[in-house]
Write an enzyme that holds these catalytic residues in place. Structure first.
Site, mmCIF file in Angstrom:
data_model
loop_
_atom_site.group_PDB
_atom_site.id
_atom_site.type_symbol
_atom_site.label_atom_id
_atom_site.label_comp_id
_atom_site.label_asym_id
_atom_site.label_seq_id
_atom_site.Cartn_x
_atom_site.Cartn_y
_atom_site.Cartn_z
ATOM 1 N N ASP A 105 15.598 -14.341 -21.916
ATOM 2 C CA ASP A 105 16.581 -15.884 -21.888
ATOM 3 C C ASP A 105 15.548 -17.554 -21.869
ATOM 4 O O ASP A 105 15.971 -18.395 -22.954
ATOM 5 C CB ASP A 105 17.171 -15.245 -20.634
ATOM 6 C CG ASP A 105 16.282 -15.658 -19.003
ATOM 7 O OD1 ASP A 105 14.444 -15.268 -19.680
ATOM 8 O OD2 ASP A 105 16.360 -15.392 -17.797
ATOM 9 N N ASP A 108 9.038 -20.133 -20.594
ATOM 10 C CA ASP A 108 8.464 -20.986 -19.142
ATOM 11 C C ASP A 108 7.070 -22.157 -20.122
ATOM 12 O O ASP A 108 6.744 -21.990 -20.393
ATOM 13 C CB ASP A 108 9.188 -20.788 -18.328
ATOM 14 C CG ASP A 108 8.658 -22.167 -16.934
ATOM 15 O OD1 ASP A 108 8.529 -22.757 -17.706
ATOM 16 O OD2 ASP A 108 9.348 -21.645 -15.599
ATOM 17 N N PHE A 157 15.342 -26.195 -13.580
ATOM 18 C CA PHE A 157 15.261 -25.520 -13.738
ATOM 19 C C PHE A 157 17.103 -25.300 -14.105
ATOM 20 O O PHE A 157 17.600 -25.689 -13.507
ATOM 21 C CB PHE A 157 15.618 -25.065 -11.916
ATOM 22 C CG PHE A 157 15.446 -23.212 -11.784
ATOM 23 C CD1 PHE A 157 14.768 -22.699 -12.567
ATOM 24 C CD2 PHE A 157 16.439 -22.586 -11.370
ATOM 25 C CE1 PHE A 157 14.347 -21.703 -12.188
ATOM 26 C CE2 PHE A 157 16.786 -21.329 -10.748
ATOM 27 C CZ PHE A 157 15.779 -20.645 -11.455
ATOM 28 N N ARG A 170 24.294 -16.257 -12.923
ATOM 29 C CA ARG A 170 24.317 -15.164 -13.958
ATOM 30 C C ARG A 170 25.297 -15.174 -14.684
ATOM 31 O O ARG A 170 25.285 -15.206 -16.499
ATOM 32 C CB ARG A 170 23.543 -14.120 -14.028
ATOM 33 C CG ARG A 170 22.342 -13.632 -13.798
ATOM 34 C CD ARG A 170 21.454 -12.500 -13.630
ATOM 35 N NE ARG A 170 20.613 -12.359 -12.834
ATOM 36 C CZ ARG A 170 19.259 -12.102 -13.386
ATOM 37 N NH1 ARG A 170 19.129 -12.756 -13.750
ATOM 38 N NH2 ARG A 170 18.674 -12.200 -12.129
HETATM 39 P P1 IMP Z 1 7.980 -17.885 -18.006
HETATM 40 O O1 IMP Z 1 6.594 -16.939 -18.009
HETATM 41 O O2 IMP Z 1 7.261 -18.539 -17.444
HETATM 42 O O3 IMP Z 1 7.658 -17.915 -19.627
HETATM 43 O O4 IMP Z 1 9.375 -17.483 -17.998
HETATM 44 C C1 IMP Z 1 9.940 -17.304 -18.093
HETATM 45 C C2 IMP Z 1 11.014 -16.130 -17.262
HETATM 46 O O5 IMP Z 1 10.938 -16.839 -15.974
HETATM 47 C C3 IMP Z 1 12.092 -15.920 -17.635
HETATM 48 O O6 IMP Z 1 12.448 -14.461 -17.912
HETATM 49 C C4 IMP Z 1 13.138 -16.337 -17.009
HETATM 50 O O7 IMP Z 1 13.392 -15.177 -16.555
HETATM 51 C C5 IMP Z 1 12.191 -16.796 -16.138
HETATM 52 N N1 IMP Z 1 12.557 -18.642 -15.740
HETATM 53 C C6 IMP Z 1 11.987 -19.807 -16.172
HETATM 54 N N2 IMP Z 1 12.136 -20.870 -15.998
HETATM 55 C C7 IMP Z 1 14.149 -20.469 -15.926
HETATM 56 C C8 IMP Z 1 14.569 -21.224 -15.087
HETATM 57 O O8 IMP Z 1 15.029 -22.673 -15.876
HETATM 58 N N3 IMP Z 1 15.105 -20.409 -15.046
HETATM 59 C C9 IMP Z 1 15.837 -19.413 -14.411
HETATM 60 N N4 IMP Z 1 14.926 -18.360 -13.960
HETATM 61 C C10 IMP Z 1 13.831 -19.162 -15.408
HETATM 62 MG MG MG Z 2 13.857 -13.313 -16.696
#
Ligand code: IMP
Ligand code: MG
Length: 188
Positions: A105, A108, A157, A170
């Site tokens: 999705d 981050d 967020f 969702r």
């Molecule tokens: P990362 O490992 O920091 O890249 O995080 C990725 C995961 O964090 C994604 O698969 C999302 O489930 C969750 N995530 C990161 N940012 C958001 C946001 O703004 N809203 C909802 N879920 C997020």
């Molecule tokens: Mg996720």
């Protein structure tokens, strides 16, 4: 509009805008990956809506798919990645020698996809490409570059179209920014 307590939702990407963007993304993916069966792997639960739209549009482009899902957990608190990614459920198909498209999705910190991509590469696919619906403009803690990106979004967020806050929102067919009255999401 579906919002709860002190939570505010502000529309960021409308349903029609996101559908239009996915259409052009799918054309590129089909152009790049045509010719072989494609194994599409989604990370649950955030990618479920994006994956289902992508899959139906790839069908219209005549790309045969095998679809599977993985579950990993990464969040330490409600709105911040912990950086500590754990595999909860692995794929159940064999991807050795196959073309694989990994779907999430949102990118981050990059920790989740970095972890999952390494895990999948160990299974020796012929090709591994990654596709994220959203790409957050944040300094990455790991250097992971997705091959396909739907939209770039600010460091807020966001919820909807599969993305949640505490398991909620969702089901929104669009992307909204979630804010909290009197509180910034970075503070929790
Ligand atoms: P990362 O490992 O920091 O890249 O995080 C990725 C995961 O964090 C994604 O698969 C999302 O489930 C969750 N995530 C990161 N940012 C958001 C946001 O703004 N809203 C909802 N879920 C997020
Ligand atoms: Mg996720």
């Amino acid at each position: 509009m579906n919002q709860i307590g002190n939570e505010n939702l502000t529309l960021l990407i409308s349903e029609s805008k996101l559908k239009q963007r996915i259409k052009s993304l799918v054309k590129r993916i089909a152009h790049d990956l045509r010719g072989n069966e494609l194994v599409v792997i989604g990370l649950l639960r955030g990618s479920f809506m994006f994956l289902s739209d992508l899959a139906r549009m790839l069908y219209l482009q005549d790309i045969p798919l095998i679809i599977d899902f993985m579950i990993v957990s990464s969040y330490g608190s409600q709105t911040k990645s912990s950086g500590n990614v754990k595999l909860i459920r692995d794929i159940s198909v064999n991807i050795e020698g196959k073309n694989v498209l990994l779907i999430d999705d949102i990118l981050d910190t990059g920790q989740t996809l970095n972890f999952v991509a390494k895990h999948l590469i160990d299974k020796k696919p012929a090709l591994l490409k990654s596709c994220v619906f959203l790409n957050k403009t944040v300094p990455r803690t790991v250097d992971f570059k997705p091959d396909y990106v739907g939209f770039t979004v600010p460091d807020s967020f966001v919820v909807g179209y599969g993305l949640d806050y505490n398991g909620r929102y969702r089901e929104l067919p669009h992307i909204s920014i979630l804010s909290f009255e009197g509180k910034n999401y970075m503070e929790d």
